[in-house]
Scaffold this active site. Structure first.
Site, PDB file in Angstrom:
ATOM      1  N   GLY A 174      23.290  18.900  -9.126  1.00 50.67           N
ATOM      2  CA  GLY A 174      23.299  20.254  -9.678  1.00 50.67           C
ATOM      3  C   GLY A 174      23.594  21.366  -8.698  1.00 50.67           C
ATOM      4  O   GLY A 174      23.519  22.532  -9.058  1.00 50.67           O
ATOM      5  N   GLY A 175      23.878  21.064  -7.454  1.00 52.09           N
ATOM      6  CA  GLY A 175      24.228  22.118  -6.510  1.00 52.09           C
ATOM      7  C   GLY A 175      23.026  22.909  -6.020  1.00 52.09           C
ATOM      8  O   GLY A 175      23.139  24.113  -5.775  1.00 52.09           O
ATOM      9  N   ASP A 424      24.249  -1.838  -4.691  1.00 53.15           N
ATOM     10  CA  ASP A 424      25.006  -2.792  -3.874  1.00 53.15           C
ATOM     11  C   ASP A 424      24.594  -2.779  -2.400  1.00 53.15           C
ATOM     12  O   ASP A 424      24.383  -3.828  -1.783  1.00 53.15           O
ATOM     13  CB  ASP A 424      26.509  -2.501  -3.965  1.00 53.15           C
ATOM     14  CG  ASP A 424      27.019  -2.503  -5.394  1.00 53.15           C
ATOM     15  OD1 ASP A 424      26.202  -2.689  -6.304  1.00 53.15           O
ATOM     16  OD2 ASP A 424      28.226  -2.314  -5.594  1.00 53.15           O
ATOM     17  N   ARG A 483       8.869  16.564 -10.623  1.00 48.48           N
ATOM     18  CA  ARG A 483       9.681  15.991 -11.690  1.00 48.48           C
ATOM     19  C   ARG A 483       9.029  14.806 -12.385  1.00 48.48           C
ATOM     20  O   ARG A 483       9.179  14.617 -13.590  1.00 48.48           O
ATOM     21  CB  ARG A 483      11.064  15.599 -11.142  1.00 48.48           C
ATOM     22  CG  ARG A 483      11.930  16.816 -10.868  1.00 48.48           C
ATOM     23  CD  ARG A 483      13.288  16.465 -10.318  1.00 48.48           C
ATOM     24  NE  ARG A 483      14.107  17.659 -10.184  1.00 48.48           N
ATOM     25  CZ  ARG A 483      15.339  17.667  -9.699  1.00 48.48           C
ATOM     26  NH1 ARG A 483      15.899  16.540  -9.272  1.00 48.48           N
ATOM     27  NH2 ARG A 483      16.023  18.786  -9.618  1.00 48.48           N
ATOM     28  N   GLU A 647      20.854   8.031  -0.532  1.00 49.06           N
ATOM     29  CA  GLU A 647      19.991   7.412  -1.534  1.00 49.06           C
ATOM     30  C   GLU A 647      19.822   5.910  -1.349  1.00 49.06           C
ATOM     31  O   GLU A 647      18.960   5.299  -1.978  1.00 49.06           O
ATOM     32  CB  GLU A 647      20.553   7.710  -2.932  1.00 49.06           C
ATOM     33  CG  GLU A 647      19.545   7.596  -4.038  1.00 49.06           C
ATOM     34  CD  GLU A 647      20.119   7.965  -5.394  1.00 49.06           C
ATOM     35  OE1 GLU A 647      19.508   7.582  -6.399  1.00 49.06           O
ATOM     36  OE2 GLU A 647      21.186   8.621  -5.441  1.00 49.06           O
TER      37      GLU A 647
END
Length: 681
Positions: A174-175, A424, A483, A647
Site C-alpha cells: 500500500g505504499g 520457494d 492487525r 519476507e
C-alpha cells in the site's frame, strides 16, 4: 492395426479440417472475467484461420498483466488455439484472455474440440549455464535493493525472478513506510490521546506480567530508555499543551517498543514469541535512511520535513510515523533502472529450485528453471541472496505450519499476495540445513476485499480516522489496534465481514473534522464513483441515502443498515473524538470526527461504507538470519555464501508485523544483504 490407426488419424485430421473450414471470415468479439473485471477481445478470421487477436477491454493491473496482454494474443494467432501456457504471475489474466478469445472463435465457427486439439505447450530448450559473483533470487523490493547494493560494491550480479514481471509483493503493497523522523514530527502536533499513551508508557513497570520481560529480559533496557526519552521530551516542551502547541514525538526506542509489544504473541501451545532485539534495532535505526535512499533513486518521498505531506498512521502501525510513499510500478521502475545502470542482469520467468554447494559446504549457486522447463544453472562465486518472499499465496502451506490462527484459517483462505509467493526460498533454505523462526505465524490483512482477498475495491485511510462497524451498525474493535487483533475481532462476525465508515477526502482533514467524501475523490488509487458503480461500496449524501444504498449488495454483503443505527454510532464516536477518550475500546489516537451537520447540508459530499474481510497478507516467520543477513543453520551458525532479506526471513516481526514496517524492512535488510554479499569475495 497400423491401417486402423492410420485411418483414425486421417479421420481426426479430416474432422479438424472440417471444423476449421466452417469458420467464417470476419471480426468477432468475446468476453470473460479476470481478477479485476471484464476482459474483452476482438478476434479476426480470414479463410478459416485466426489472423489477429486484440484485447479491447481490460481492467487488470498493467504491471502484472502486461506480458500476458502482449504474449497470449500473439500465441493464439501463431498456434491457432486458445489453449496455451498461462504467463507466470498472471494466471488469471492469461485465462481471461484465452476464454474471451475462445468465445469469439466459437462464434466464428471453430469448435472447442478443434481448438483443444491444437493446444500448445512450450518445450524446454537446451540446458544453460551462467557465472556471476552474486546471484539474487527474487525481484521484489528486497531483491532489487540487494542486487543494487551488491553491484555498487563492484560485484557482478544476476537477479532471477519467478514471475513474468518484477515487483513481487512490493508491487501490491500500500505504499506505507514507517520511519522515526523527528524533524517531520516537528510539523505535527501531539494530540491529547497521544499524550495519554505516552503517559501510560511512563507508568509501565519492568515487572508488569503482561509485558513478559521475564521471558525477554533484553527488552528491559528499551523500556527504560523509552521512559527517559519521554521525560526528556516533556521537559523540553514545558509550558506547552497537547492538542495545541506541543510538537509531535517519536524515537527509536518508541518504534522498537511498538515492534516488541506489537509482535509479542502467545502461540497455541502456550509459548510466547517476540522480535529479535538486534534485528528490531537495525530496522528502527536505519528505516529513515532507507526511505531517503529510495528517494535518491527518483522515488517520490514527500513526507520529509517541508515536503508537503504530514506523517500518518497506516492500519496497524500503532503511531503516526508512516511516511507517504510512491509505490507500485513507479517504484519498481526506479529500482529496475538503477539496477540495470549498475550492471545487474535480470532474468524473469526463471524460478530458483535448488541451492548448490561447493566441496566445503559453501553455497555457490542455484539450479533454476525457466517457465518453459529449460534448466538453468547459475554459478555464484560470492554466494546467493534469497529474497523470494513468503508463502501467503500458498494457503495450504500456511495451514500446514500454522501455530496461531487455528480454525480461523483454511487452505482456501483468500490472499492479498501475488500468486508466486509460495514459500520457494524458505523451502530451498531448509533443504541445505537453514533454521527457521516463527514459521507458524502469518499475518491476516483485516481490511481486504471480501470477494477477491485483495487490498483493492475499498476504503483506506489513516487508522486514527477509521470507524469500523459490524452488520448491525455497531463498533466492535479498537480500529487503531494491531492487525492480528483487528482480524481476530472481525472473523468473529457473520461471514467474517465488517464495514468501514469513511467521510474524509485525505489522510488529514481541516480542524480534525471529516466533512464528506465526493464521488470523484480518489481513495487508494480508485475513484469512489468507480467503486460504487462496480458494487464494491455503499455511498449516500445523507445517512438516509446511505442506509437505503445498503439495501443493495456491495462487496458480497447486504446488511441493510438503518439510518438510526448509523447515526447513533457516528454520534457516539464523535463524542469520543471530542473528548479524546474511547471508554468502550480504548482507541489510542482518535481522529475522524464525522461532521454530519455539514455533510447532510451539502449534497455534493457524502459518506462511504466499505465492506471488508481479513485475508492472508504477510509471512511473519521464515529463514533465521543474523544482523549481517547471513542465513543461520539449526546450530545458530552462519551458512557461508547464503544471505536473505525481506519476507523470506523471520525474527524481525515475531507474531505480528506493524502496518508500514514491511517496506522499511525490505529496503533496510535488502540493502544490507546485498552489500555484504558484494563484499564477500
Amino acid at each position: 492395426m497400423k491401417k486402423i490407426v492410420s485411418f483414425l488419424g486421417c479421420t481426426a485430421a479430416a474432422l479438424l479440417l472440417a471444423s476449421c473450414s466452417k469458420a467464417k471470415s470476419g471480426t468477432y468479439t468475446g468476453s470473460s472475467v479476470g481478477m479485476q473485471g471484464k476482459v474483452s477481445v476482438e478476434l479476426t478470421v480470414e479463410k478459416g484461420k485466426i489472423t489477429n487477436v486484440s484485447v479491447t477491454e481490460c481492467h487488470e493491473t498493467p504491471s502484472i498483466a502486461g506480458v500476458a496482454l502482449e504474449r497470449i494474443p500473439k500465441q493464439i494467432v501463431e498456434h491457432q488455439t486458445t489453449y496455451l501456457d498461462a504467463v507466470t504471475g498472471a494466471t488469471l489474466a492469461s485465462g481471461a484472455i484465452m476464454r474471451a478469445a475462445e468465445n469469439a472463435a466459437v462464434q466464428a465457427g471453430f469448435t472447442k474440440e478443434a481448438l483443444k486439439k491444437k493446444a500448445y505447450k512450450a518445450k524446454p530448450g537446451k540446458d544453460e549455464n551462467y557465472t556471476t559473483d552474486v546471484l539474487v533470487v527474487g525481484g521484489g523490493g528486497a531483491g532489487l535493493s540487494a542486487a543494487i547494493s551488491a553491484a555498487q560494491q563492484g560485484a557482478r550480479v544476476i537477479l532471477i525472478e519467478k514471475s513474468s514481471f518484477l515487483g513481487g509483493n512490493t508491487m501490491m503493497a500500500g505504499g506505507a513506510f514507517n520511519a522515526v523522523d523527528t524533524e517531520a514530527q516537528t510539523e505535527t502536533v501531539l494530540s491529547v490521546a497521544q499524550k495519554h499513551t505516552l503517559d501510560s508508557y511512563l507508568s509501565l513497570s519492568e515487572t508488569d506480567p503482561s509485558l513478559h520481560l521475564d521471558l525477554f529480559p533484553e527488552w528491559k533496557s528499551v523500556l527504560i530508555s523509552l521512559q527517559q526519552s519521554i521525560r526528556d521530551f516533556y521537559a523540553a516542551n514545558e509550558g506547552r499543551t497537547a492538542g495545541k502547541d506541543m510538537r509531535g514525538y517519536d524515537s527509536i526506542e518508541l518504534h522498537m517498543w511498538h515492534i516488541y509489544t506489537g509482535g509479542l504473541r502467545q502461540m497455541n501451545d502456550g509459548r510466547w514469541i517476540s522480535s529479535d532485539i538486534k534485528l528490531a534495532r537495525t530496522l528502527a535505526e536505519n528505516a529513515l535512511d532507507s526511505y531517503d535512499w529510495t528517494g535518491s533513486l527518483g522515488v517520490k518521498t514527500d513526507s520529509r520535513k517541508g515536503a508537503g505531506k504530514s506523517l500518518y498512521t497506516v492500519l496497524g502501525a500503532m503511531w503516526p510515523r508512516t511516511h507517504a510513499y510512491t509505490n507500485g510500478q513507479p517504484l519498481i521502475d526506479a529500482l529496475r533502472n538503477t539496477a540495470e545502470e549498475a550492471g545487474v542482469k535480470i532474468y524473469t520467468e526463471t524460478a530458483g529450485k535448488k541451492l548448490l554447494k561447493d566441496a566445503g559446504g559453501r553455497i555457490n549457486g542455484v539450479e533454476a528453471q525457466k517457465s518453459d522447463g529449460t534448466k538453468v544453472t547459475f554459478h555464484a562465486e560470492n554466494g546467493v541472496v534469497l529474497a523470494s518472499g513468503g508463502y501467503c499465496a500458498n494457503p495450504a502451506m500456511v495451514k500446514k505450519y500454522d501455530e496461531y490462527w487455528g480454525t480461523d484459517l483454511t487452505d482456501r483462505t483468500l490472499t492479498t499476495n501475488v500468486g508466486t509467493n509460495t514459500g520457494d526460498g524458505i523451502l530451498m533454505g531448509m533443504e541445505v540445513g537453514a533454521d527457521t523462526i516463527d514459521l507458524g505465524v502469518s499475518q491476516l490483512m483485516p481490511s481486504s476485499s471480501p470477494v477477491k482477498g485483495t487490498m483493492t475495491d475499498g476504503i483506506w485511510a489513516d487508522a486514527s480516522e477509521q470507524l469500523w462497524i459490524d452488520g448491525k451498525g455497531n463498533r466492535f474493535v479498537n480500529e487503531y489496534a494491531e492487525r492480528d487483533v483487528l482480524a481476530k475481532a472481525s472473523l468473529k462476525l457473520d461471514n467474517g465481514i465488517f464495514y468501514i465508515i469513511y467521510a474524509g477526502s485525505g489522510m488529514k482533514n481541516e480542524d480534525g473534522k471529516c466533512r464528506g467524501t465526493k464521488l470523484d475523490d480518489s481513495l487508494f488509487g480508485t475513484s469512489v464513483r468507480s467503486m460504487v458503480e462496480n458494487g464494491h461500496v455503499f455511498y449516500g449524501s445523507t445517512l438516509a441515502e446511505l442506509a437505503e444504498a445498503s439495501n443493495t449488495k456491495a462487496g458480497g454483503a447486504a446488511p441493510a443498515f438503518s439510518e438510526a443505527a448509523l447515526r447513533a454510532t457516528i454520534e457516539k464516536y464523535n463524542a469520543c473524538v471530542a473528548k479524546q477518550s474511547d471508554p468502550d475500546f480504548g482507541k489510542e489516537v482518535l481522529a475522524g470526527y464525522i461532521d454530519l451537520n455539514y455533510i447532510e447540508s451539502h449534497p455534493e459530499v457524502g459518506i462511504v461504507i466499505s465492506p471488508r474481510k481479513a485475508s492472508l497478507h504477510h509471512t511473519m516467520g521464515g529463514l533465521a538470519i543474523n544482523g549481517d543477513c547471513q542465513v543461520l543453520d539449526t546450530n545458530g551458525n552462519a551458512i557461508q555464501g547464503l544471505w536473505a532479506a525481506g519476507e523470506v526471513t523471520g525474527g524481525i516481526h515475531a507474531g505480528n508485523r506493524l502496518g508500514g514496517n514491511a517496506i522499511a524492512d525490505i529496503f533496510t535488510f535488502g540493502r544490507r544483504a546485498g552489500k555484504n554479499a558484494g563484499l564477500a569475495r
